[in-house]
Enzyme design. Sequence first.
Site, PDB file in Angstrom:
ATOM      1  CG  ASP A  13       8.733  14.410  21.468  1.00 29.38           C
ATOM      2  OD1 ASP A  13       8.425  13.202  21.499  1.00 29.38           O
ATOM      3  OD2 ASP A  13       8.884  15.049  20.417  1.00 29.38           O
ATOM      4  CD  GLU A  14       4.259  18.123  24.971  1.00 25.36           C
ATOM      5  OE1 GLU A  14       3.668  18.822  24.140  1.00 25.36           O
ATOM      6  OE2 GLU A  14       4.066  16.887  25.067  1.00 25.36           O
ATOM      7  N   GLY A  15       7.069  15.013  28.082  1.00 21.75           N
ATOM      8  CA  GLY A  15       7.298  14.234  29.301  1.00 21.75           C
ATOM      9  C   GLY A  15       6.012  13.791  29.969  1.00 21.75           C
ATOM     10  CE  LYS A  16       1.864  13.744  25.562  1.00 20.30           C
ATOM     11  NZ  LYS A  16       3.005  14.408  24.895  1.00 20.30           N
ATOM     12  CE  LYS A  18      10.049  12.679  36.338  1.00 20.28           C
ATOM     13  NZ  LYS A  18      11.199  13.567  36.513  1.00 20.28           N
ATOM     14  CG  ASN A  38       1.857   8.805  15.944  1.00 28.19           C
ATOM     15  OD1 ASN A  38       1.194   8.270  16.820  1.00 28.19           O
ATOM     16  ND2 ASN A  38       1.420   9.857  15.280  1.00 28.19           N
ATOM     17  N   GLY A  40       5.551   8.106  21.871  1.00 23.74           N
ATOM     18  CA  GLY A  40       6.386   7.324  22.769  1.00 23.74           C
ATOM     19  C   GLY A  40       6.442   7.981  24.129  1.00 23.74           C
ATOM     20  CG  HIS A  41       3.500   8.518  26.739  1.00 22.27           C
ATOM     21  ND1 HIS A  41       2.196   8.444  27.186  1.00 22.27           N
ATOM     22  CD2 HIS A  41       3.519   9.521  25.843  1.00 22.27           C
ATOM     23  CE1 HIS A  41       1.474   9.374  26.580  1.00 22.27           C
ATOM     24  NE2 HIS A  41       2.261  10.023  25.761  1.00 22.27           N
ATOM     25  CD  GLN A 222       0.525  11.857  18.610  1.00 23.22           C
ATOM     26  OE1 GLN A 222      -0.647  11.847  18.928  1.00 23.22           O
ATOM     27  NE2 GLN A 222       1.170  10.759  18.323  1.00 23.22           N
ATOM     28  CB  THR A 299      11.388   8.342  14.900  1.00 28.62           C
ATOM     29  OG1 THR A 299      11.727   9.579  15.547  1.00 28.62           O
ATOM     30  CG2 THR A 299       9.884   8.284  14.682  1.00 28.62           C
ATOM     31  N   GLY A 413      14.948  15.867  36.438  1.00 24.35           N
ATOM     32  CA  GLY A 413      15.692  14.676  36.018  1.00 24.35           C
ATOM     33  C   GLY A 413      14.722  13.630  35.517  1.00 24.35           C
TER      34      GLY A 413
END
Length: 422
Positions: A13-16, A18, A38, A40-41, A222, A299, A413
């Site tokens: 969930d680091e923002g890959k 984007k 599993n 989500g980008h 991930q 999720t 942002g």
Amino acid sequence: MPVDILVGLQWGDEGKGKIVDVLAPQYDVVARFQGGPNAGHTLEFEGTKHVLHQIPSGIFHEHITNIIGNGVVLDPIVFRTEVEKLTARGVDATRNLYISKKAQIILPSHKSLDRISEEALGSSKIGSTQKGIGPAYQDKIGRSGLRVGDILLPDFKERYKTIVAKHQKIASFYQKSLEIEELEEQFFSAVDFLRTFTLVDSEYMINQAIKDGKKILAEGAQGSLLDIDFGTYPFVTSSNTLVAGACTGLGIAPRHIGEVYGIFKAYCTRVGSGPFPTELHDEVGERIRKAGNEFGSTTGRPRRCGWIDLPSLKYAIMLNGVTQLNMMKADVLDEFEEIQVCTHYKLADGTLTDQLPHDLDKADITPVYKAMKGWGEELRNYEGYQNLPQAVLDYVAFLEKELEVSVNIISVGPDRKSTLVK
């Protein structure tokens, strides 16, 4: 041309997504090398949010060839839904999306087994998304899984029935039944849909692109701390999320690796169970969650939040051979007058270390913090990296000194325009 690789350095969930979207225009090929739905980008541009689960993040650029590599586990049902959403937004995925015949398929019975095994763990559950990822990778390693190329064979349904019968035996061990009848109709319809796409021997395709001098970006899912070998085991995913996973997940030799982009948040989050040394269980953690809208894009689960953890970041940087860093969601810390940075762990015997213990989930450790001045103003109004408030630049300079890698991008942002390059 070398293959550049983008990896997350925390628990995902680091923002890959984007950053792939921001970097993509420079590349001819974007390839996904591991994971499944599993992940989500989330990408946001022109005021619209887009969430991708299996399709590479270069899909919004017509000139880019997008490849789902052999290291991915593909859910045909999720895939069809994803493509339909893209179509509704005017994106024709059939024009530039290629799928490896060697990618494993997630079956309805995999999802059922995922749920059954997670329920059986009770209070010791891993925190699985129950998307069937683990069981699909288990079948891959157990040499009994079905691959995308198998859907082209005349006996595909017989192969399917054989593996489902095996799964039913596993479910019976837990005194459960699979209960997949409703999903099966969707599954076979989605498999027919999948057959309309270009299925390829992607290892040949990507190596030909290397020979032809194409610029290639490999994206993972991930985060590094969820790697099956080096993550916070057993609270990890079922694949290799590190740079090394790109070699096996796409079929490229290590000598072809070029830049390694390491993505991290200005703080830390984690979804599901497992150790999280800097987790905040107080009002501060809740403020971070609300400011960062920290809820899973796949999720919807609320993410656990905490301060940035340098020992774990150093570990991930070392394992991946990171050449440049990108710091995401700096704007989430706008309202804090003081920001804490975990520089070391204090062990039970009083020893200080900046290394991750083997048994992080059981180790008695206390994070040691350095307090830094916050910037206390909205970063979204800023244009230009060097124009940022001095407190932000000081924060970044401290991180660069500790991590020994340059932070070349700061995100302030969610929109692709809110990305400041050094």
